[in-house]
Enzyme design. Structure first.
Site, PDB file in Angstrom:
ATOM      1  N   HIS B 318       0.868  -1.183   0.000  1.00  0.00           N
ATOM      2  CA  HIS B 318       0.000   0.000   0.000  1.00  0.00           C
ATOM      3  C   HIS B 318       0.901   1.228   0.000  1.00  0.00           C
ATOM      4  O   HIS B 318       1.828   1.321   0.811  1.00  0.00           O
ATOM      5  CB  HIS B 318      -0.905   0.001   1.230  1.00  0.00           C
ATOM      6  CG  HIS B 318      -2.034   0.974   1.132  1.00  0.00           C
ATOM      7  ND1 HIS B 318      -1.836   2.335   1.178  1.00  0.00           N
ATOM      8  CD2 HIS B 318      -3.365   0.787   0.951  1.00  0.00           C
ATOM      9  CE1 HIS B 318      -3.011   2.940   1.044  1.00  0.00           C
ATOM     10  NE2 HIS B 318      -3.945   2.022   0.903  1.00  0.00           N
ATOM     11  N   ARG B 338      -6.228  10.453  -0.247  1.00  0.00           N
ATOM     12  CA  ARG B 338      -5.935  10.924  -1.606  1.00  0.00           C
ATOM     13  C   ARG B 338      -7.208  11.129  -2.413  1.00  0.00           C
ATOM     14  O   ARG B 338      -7.297  12.060  -3.211  1.00  0.00           O
ATOM     15  CB  ARG B 338      -5.012   9.934  -2.318  1.00  0.00           C
ATOM     16  CG  ARG B 338      -3.542  10.110  -1.930  1.00  0.00           C
ATOM     17  CD  ARG B 338      -2.664   9.050  -2.562  1.00  0.00           C
ATOM     18  NE  ARG B 338      -2.828   7.760  -1.913  1.00  0.00           N
ATOM     19  CZ  ARG B 338      -2.828   6.579  -2.529  1.00  0.00           C
ATOM     20  NH1 ARG B 338      -2.674   6.522  -3.828  1.00  0.00           N
ATOM     21  NH2 ARG B 338      -2.980   5.469  -1.847  1.00  0.00           N
TER      22      ARG B 338
END
Lengths: 229, 553
Positions: B318, B338
């Site tokens: 990740h 994000r």
């Protein structure tokens, strides 16, 4: 660990250990040589498996937290809390009604709450547990759902309640009632399920499944992208 | 507050924020993608993998840590385990109880099967609870299952098994509705419209979330429903071996009581493996976002009875694991940060990658920034990382958005006096997900009769790289399918005589290959983080410890 690391004195079930500064309660126990079987789960503050009680050498006041999140401090007395079963009512969500009477019927004991606020003071997520219990008493299911939303079901509120109530299960019932009955269903979701069942996308998907990798790559690179905002 | 030398870089991030708010980096071109991966993605470090020497995937490459456990020794001596009396006799045994196991158990039950769940930790202790960002489903009018299909295939580098992706995208909306009818609280507008966000590699906004506690909310509800339905479950009771019958079909499993070392025998006509992933193997010494029990036990069980694995040479790192503070090193910073608008920024306050590229691309770009370009930030404990500029979110979407949308992240960093609505987060890639797993068909069936798999333990649907929000979706889609298929399978199954001959044959194979002595006893069950600096045990003491014993020598 660098040799210059400052060490912190902790006491595990009364026995003294020195552990490096900056460890969590969980990693401090492991540093002392304990291998967890119970009392350890996601190790990231989400699962509620590592609810723990501690106090300090010269301060008997019990404090509560998640062992994987709380950093050890000088003279902490650590312990792992044992498992004990909590009251949970078995129900069929499809047969329930989303109102206060329903909550009282399934968890009649909640009237015994006398507002001592121990549950709130105990919650490692800093939720307003006592207030959502009084919302539950008033039948305000939406508010219970909202206030209890970040509950990780660690069980500390139930462990400390002098009346033996299980706030987290009351909250779980209310959230489920809210999601099932009070939140408006999504029209576009229902619409899409009907379209899929009617086979609206079958031909397109069949085409994509058959397409060559080259063709897929081209389509992928040219695909239109919706703005994130 | 960050330590003083990191604070200097924070100032640069603040200084460039206004300019960056107007700056959108282009997406990677087709020609840039493969070289970026090959040069920087951990999967491409040749020395980190080797070929398997025994079993159904003999000759295939996989990380060293996984190869060792797949070639592991059984905990049991088949001659000492009596299969003639079963402690439990059921139609369907579900091993593991995260999102996929719970879904499978509920659907198997709904389809008339007698079900038992065996799980290693508590009911619902699984990676599911740590999933924060959301669950994908193409249900908005501007979206379609075909767009979802395309995004998923592209994210997986077009290696995904098409039939599985088709099942994933077509079942997605009904999986969301199933959860809602069970009482999951999705983020919604007052009129019922789903509040959906974008994600890395997704061409439409289709992430269904529950604040940043999405997986927790899904798991809380499913676990409660398992209890409401009266499905029997055994906690702290991992399976350590599968039982086959003399007709080559699955016949049950041997369970271990983690606390007492007692074995129990489960006779079952079908078994569903829903044991999740492998993060706690710490591939290449990476920290991990995974829960304590993520030791790939299901892969070991299935491999030993002959199930084929797929895509075992690709792990997901990740992009945004915590790099500071040290206490939460490697833990997940949700991609939702994000999707809400935060950019990735180096020590100089410059962007270096479009933040919503698929995960393998973003992770590679972060590694490049730190390892090659020397533009990472170093923490007091020597970790490297880059900034995730979370304060941008409130600027873009209004004051209070961070607090409302990311309560778990606010809480987690707040404990260490970092206010993520005002200060950026320092991140670095962390071991997150097993892209591959046990090969399944669209019903969840493996290559072994009677053996099913679902969720992270299974492989094929995500190809070589999974997209955000497709893992929780995978749990419900394939959990439900496997539960239904297993219940239907048992209706016509003709059980033979249970045996542990497969274990005998496996051990013989290991001996023959000269591996038995050099391989660990598996499944591993739990990682060992207990510091044991003392080695005083006599060799005979070590040898006398019983094979099933969890506690290490």
């Amino acid at each position: 660990m660098a040799e210059t690391t400052r060490m912190v004195d902790v006491y595990v079930m009364g026995k003294h250990y020195a552990v490096p500064e900056g460890l969590t309660i969980l990693t401090a126990l492991e540093y002392c040589g304990y291998r967890m079987v119970r009392g350890c789960g996601c190790r990231a503050g989400f699962c509620g498996a590592c609810a723990t009680v501690y106090n300090f050498k010269n301060d008997p006041q019990l404090r509560f937290d998640l062992a994987c999140q709380k950093t050890v401090e000088q003279d902490m007395y650590l312990t792992q809390i044992p498992f004990f079963p909590a009251a949970k009512t078995i129900y069929d969500l499809e047969e329930l009604q989303a109102n206060g009477d329903q909550v009282l019927k399934l968890y009649p004991d909640i009237i015994k709450c006398f507002g001592c606020n121990t549950c709130t003071k105990t919650c490692p997520q800093e939720l307003e547990v006592m207030w959502y219990m009084s919302d539950a008493l008033r039948g305000d299911i939406k508010e219970v759902a909202n206030k209890s939303f970040d509950c990780v079901i660690c069980g500390l509120c139930a462990a400390r309640c002098p009346q033996g109530l299980v706030p987290y299960n009351v909250a779980l019932l209310c959230r489920r009632l809210y999601g099932r009955y009070l939140a408006k269903p999504s029209k576009h979701l229902e619409e899409r399920i009907k379209e899929i069942e009617a086979g609206k996308f079958d031909a397109e998907l069949k085409g994509l499944k058959k397409a060559s990798e080259k063709e897929l790559r081209e389509r992928y690179n040219k695909r239109e992208i919706e703005p994130a905002l | 507050m960050y330590p003083a030398d990191m604070e200097a870089s924070v100032k640069k991030v603040e200084a460039t924020r206004e300019k960056r708010l107007k700056e959108t980096l282009p997406r990677l071109q087709e020609a840039e993608r493969q070289p970026l991966l090959e040069k920087y993605h951990p999967d491409y470090i040749k020395a980190s993998m080797r070929e398997l020497k025994v079993g159904p995937n003999k000759g295939d490459r996989t990380p060293l840590e996984i190869a060792d456990i797949l070639e592991g020794n059984s905990r049991i001596d088949p001659g000492k385990v009596d299969l003639s009396k079963a402690d439990y006799d059921v139609d369907v045994l579900v091993i593991g109880c995260g999102g996929s196991g719970a879904s499978a158990a509920l659907l198997a039950r709904e389809n008339g099967a007698k079900v038992l769940i065996a799980t290693k930790l508590r009911l619902g202790d699984a990676n599911t609870v740590g999933a924060q960002a959301g669950t994908q489903a193409a249900d908005r009018p501007q979206d379609s299952p075909a767009h979802h299909y395309m995004d998923t295939m592209g994210g997986g580098h077009f290696t995904n098994i098409p039939e599985l992706v088709e099942a994933l995208v077509k079942d997605a909306p009904s999986a969301i509705q199933w959860l809602e009818k069970l009482g999951v609280n999705w983020d919604k507008e007052p009129d019922g419209t789903m509040h959906e966000l974008s994600g890395g590699g997704a061409s439409r906004r289709r992430l269904h979330s529950a604040r940043d506690y999405t997986g927790l909310e899904e798991m809380r509800v499913l676990r409660d429903e398992v209890r409401n339905r009266g499905i029997n479950y055994l906690e702290f009771s991992p399976a350590i071996e599968l039982i086959m019958d003399d007709r080559g079909q699955i016949a049950g499993a041997v369970l271990l009581n983690l606390e007492t070392n007692e074995l129990s025998i489960v006779r079952a006509r079908a078994v569903i493996i829903a044991t999740g992933g492998m993060g706690r193997l710490h591939i290449q010494n990476f920290p991990t976002t995974n829960h304590y029990g993520a030791t790939a036990d299901g892969l070991v069980l299935a491999y030993r009875v002959g199930a084929k694995l797929i895509f075992m040479d690709t792990m997901q790192y990740h992009p945004t694991g915590v790099a500071h503070p040290q206490q939460i090193l490697g833990q997940l910073v949700t991609e939702k940060v994000r999707t809400l608008g935060a950019q990735l920024v180096n020590a100089e306050g410059e962007q270096f990658i479009m933040p919503l590229e698929p995960r393998d691309m973003v992770a590679s770009a972060i590694i490049r920034e730190c390892k090659e370009r020397g533009k990472g930030i170093t923490t007091p404990t020597g970790e490297q990382g880059v900034w995730l500029d979370s304060p941008m979110i409130d600027v873009l979407r209004g004051e209070g958005t961070v607090a409302r949308e990311l309560p778990a992240m606010v809480r987690q960093f707040g404990r260490y006096n970092i206010n993520i609505s005002k200060e950026p987060m320092l991140i670095y890639p962390t071991l997150h997900y097993q892209n591959g797993g046990i090969k399944i068909d669209a019903s969840g069936a493996t290559t072994v009769p009677g053996l099913f798999a679902a969720g992270e333990a299974s492989g094929g649907v995500h190809g070589r790289n999974r997209l955000i929000g497709n893992s929780t979706l995978d749990l419900f889609v394939f959990g439900r399918r496997a539960g239904t298929a297993a219940a239907n399978y048992v209706k016509s199954a003709k059980p033979g005589k249970p045996t542990l001959d497969r274990v005998r044959r496996w051990q013989a194979e290991l001996e023959q290959a000269g591996l038995a002595k050099s391989r660990p006893i598996t499944p591993l069950l739990l990682p060992n983080y207990a510091r044991q600096p003392y080695d005083y045990l006599a060799d005979y003491t070590k040898e006398m410890l019983s094979a099933g014993q969890v506690k290490p020598a």
